[in-house]
Design a protein around this motif. Structure first.
Motif, PDB file in Angstrom:
ATOM      1  N   TYR A   8    -100.041  38.153  34.998  1.00 25.49           N
ATOM      2  CA  TYR A   8     -98.661  38.337  34.566  1.00 25.49           C
ATOM      3  C   TYR A   8     -97.940  36.999  34.488  1.00 25.49           C
ATOM      4  O   TYR A   8     -97.891  36.259  35.448  1.00 25.49           O
ATOM      5  CB  TYR A   8     -97.906  39.270  35.514  1.00 25.49           C
ATOM      6  N   PRO A  12     -93.667  41.602  36.819  1.00 24.95           N
ATOM      7  CA  PRO A  12     -94.079  42.963  36.474  1.00 24.95           C
ATOM      8  C   PRO A  12     -92.871  43.896  36.530  1.00 24.95           C
ATOM      9  O   PRO A  12     -91.943  43.694  37.309  1.00 24.95           O
ATOM     10  CB  PRO A  12     -95.118  43.326  37.525  1.00 24.95           C
ATOM     11  N   ASP A  77     -94.993  48.331  33.786  1.00 27.16           N
ATOM     12  CA  ASP A  77     -96.388  48.004  34.083  1.00 27.16           C
ATOM     13  C   ASP A  77     -96.968  48.929  35.144  1.00 27.16           C
ATOM     14  O   ASP A  77     -98.183  49.022  35.295  1.00 27.16           O
ATOM     15  CB  ASP A  77     -96.482  46.555  34.591  1.00 27.16           C
TER      16      ASP A  77
END
Length: 142
Positions: A8, A12, A77
């Motif tokens: 990431y 997130p 996510d």
């Protein structure tokens, strides 16, 4: 390091599902969730984050809520769902839908009660009274 991994490059995004939106202290509850997520480098989305457009009928208003929630699930996510019993012995039906929708989209899901749960058969007995196990499952004796 982000708990969801090095891949990431942005924080997130976590969608928080469950009946907390109906609590009198929903903003306080969501504030504590947001602080916890921020502490771990994540951003939170909550069902009441977006302003829901007014509608002429209850059905149209429900559709607006549905669209808002599935759009937030699509942007997230991860889904963390509060599966505590709500208005009965079972989890909130809206949270159940959100979990199913997120699963269908391939999103990871963490389902947690706010406190340890008794077995479902015990919660049914506490809610409905004496129950009897039969061919089709449990039914009320009353």
């Amino acid at each position: 390091m982000c708990p969801l991994g090095e891949r990431y490059v942005r924080p997130p995004v976590i969608y928080i599902a469950g009946p907390d939106v109906f609590k009198r202290n929903a903003n306080e509850v969501y504030g504590s969730y947001a602080a916890l997520c921020s502490e771990h480098g994540a951003e939170c989305l909550f069902p009441n984050d977006e302003v829901i457009e007014p509608a002429e009928t209850r059905e149209a208003f429900a559709r607006n809520i549905y669209r808002s929630n599935i759009n937030m699930i699509a942007r997230c996510d991860l889904v963390i769902a509060n599966v505590e019993p709500f208005r009965g012995p079972s989890m909130d039906v809206g949270a159940a839908f959100e979990i199913g929708h997120a699963r269908a989209m391939g999103k990871p899901i963490i389902a947690l009660p706010s406190e340890p749960l008794a077995p479902h058969s015990e919660r049914l007995k506490d809610y409905y009274g004496e129950i009897q196990k039969g061919y089709l499952g449990y039914r009320s004796v009353a």
